[in-house]
Design an enzyme around this catalytic site. Sequence first.
Site, mmCIF file in Angstrom:
data_model
loop_
_atom_site.group_PDB
_atom_site.id
_atom_site.type_symbol
_atom_site.label_atom_id
_atom_site.label_comp_id
_atom_site.label_asym_id
_atom_site.label_seq_id
_atom_site.Cartn_x
_atom_site.Cartn_y
_atom_site.Cartn_z
ATOM 1 N N ASP A 71 0.857 -1.200 0.000
ATOM 2 C CA ASP A 71 0.000 0.000 0.000
ATOM 3 C C ASP A 71 0.886 1.240 0.000
ATOM 4 O O ASP A 71 1.836 1.328 0.742
ATOM 5 C CB ASP A 71 -0.966 0.056 1.177
ATOM 6 C CG ASP A 71 -1.926 -1.122 1.201
ATOM 7 O OD1 ASP A 71 -2.755 -1.202 0.287
ATOM 8 O OD2 ASP A 71 -1.811 -1.911 2.134
ATOM 9 N N THR A 72 0.567 2.176 -0.869
ATOM 10 C CA THR A 72 1.512 3.185 -1.321
ATOM 11 C C THR A 72 0.781 4.463 -1.702
ATOM 12 O O THR A 72 -0.399 4.435 -1.987
ATOM 13 C CB THR A 72 2.242 2.618 -2.559
ATOM 14 O OG1 THR A 72 2.816 1.363 -2.214
ATOM 15 C CG2 THR A 72 3.320 3.541 -3.070
#
Length: 546
Positions: free
Chosen positions: A354-355
Amino acid sequence: MESNLFEFTSRRSPVISRYGIVAASQPLAVAAGLKVLSMGGNAADAAVATAAALAVTEPGSTGLGGDAFCLYYEASTRKVYALNGSGRAPAALTLERLEAEGFGQTLPRFHPYTITVPGACAAWCDTVERFGRLPLLKVLGPAVELAHEGFPVAPQTAYLWQRAATSQLASAVNGLELTLNGRGPRAGEIFRNPGLAQALTMIAIEGKDAFYRGAIAHAIVEVVREAGGCLTLEDLAAHESTWEEPISVTYHGVHFWECPPNGQGIAALLALNLLETYDLHRLDALSPERLHLLIEAMRLAFADARHYVADPVFARIPLEELLSKEYAGERRKLIDPARANPAVRHGVPFASSDTVYLAVVDAQGNACSFINSNYMGFGTGIVPRGWGFSLQNRGHNFSLIPGHPNQVAPFKRPYHTIIPAMATREEDNSLFACYGVMGGFMQPQGHLQVAVALVDDQLDPQAALDRPRFCIEPDESGSVVALEEGIPVKTMAALADRGHHVRPVSGVGRTLFGRGQVIYRDPEQGVLWAGSDPRADGCAMTLGSS
């Protein structure tokens, strides 16, 4: 107010401007970047300002406890530069230690041994130092203000935050510091983070030493030790970013650029090379014929990436051979236009998270493609007491198989999922697009699908991001293909007939398909066109004048 986050029943126009654009997954972060541009900052300054603001407003995706990568296009020289801001394993993290403690082939997702040195802070400072115009105090100022005064939490961010509050934040050391009495904030609820405001202020005044050698470093080491990890002050003090030569391939007149390994950007380039000889523009975008070719090319690319991507300091990676047109020609023979290949293996090239992702292009034409991530949401969920950020779990991507190129080792960088992208025109090296799609192993797949939409279909950035996507799910066999709502049912059935194991995805599951930003530059008018992914809370915005 409640809304269904994943019913895309409206449309967006692309944002068009002459004066500079910022695109990111949070409007407040976009506003921070625009504020820095309006103060005379350039793309580098605005990108770091936006990244820092995202660390405040989307802490379940990014922050000071994570890593960052950057591609920077310098308009005056028409050259692309690559910054690797990923951290390394602690000196004490050896395969022998992990074997003695009974670990298998991978570490548990949230174990303190997955904490590598956070590289984001150094990446921010180094980007501004090399290419920026403004002092850090001005660049980080908007983020400090957001953290100190508080901000209303955006809907998708709230949804993911609430899930994390019942998982790693609930069980990690000090994880509850990033909750409101044990729960995630609701959409529209104000969240204040005075500890993060203090950390950002110290970095703005003292630079990266405040993070890697000062009070913040001591707090990181203390909480990692308390959790059972092995990161030390010496590990933090030894960290440095590295400026590297970006890698690229040409595809239908456009140079596509990625950061080199230890990142997985090479997977997107390998797939583009494989697809170059097909007339994709003659095939309907969501037809089974086209999607089959893209999926098969991506499978072959992933097979090579999984085998070869590692820290190049520790393993020889044959980049020139892997990215050659000759190698693509040999690998292309494995693509059957009529059937899925169920047994894809890596090739042997012949010799010879997750970014958050954000894009900025300024009025002078400089572009910054920037990506920042904790991995798996809040990472480990472990929080250095009082500082308002969680520590990443990037070490989960190390292999514990002896002899594997990505085998865990002291001071080694792991296989990294986060990748920014850039594209320039082959004829004159002018900027074509600054873009990226975030989301773990979806990222090179998103890069490929957006690149094809921009080049083969000549879509505007918003339309390219709106298009439904496929995702080969992170599985050793690569056999399951998730297909997003919006892809015709007839296409899904036809892909299944070709031998693909398909999985239709709708609703909140659509987060699987990543969240992107694109800024395209029109070569004739010099006008910027931008889009922001509907799968996120963000937007693209522009300055009204230079």
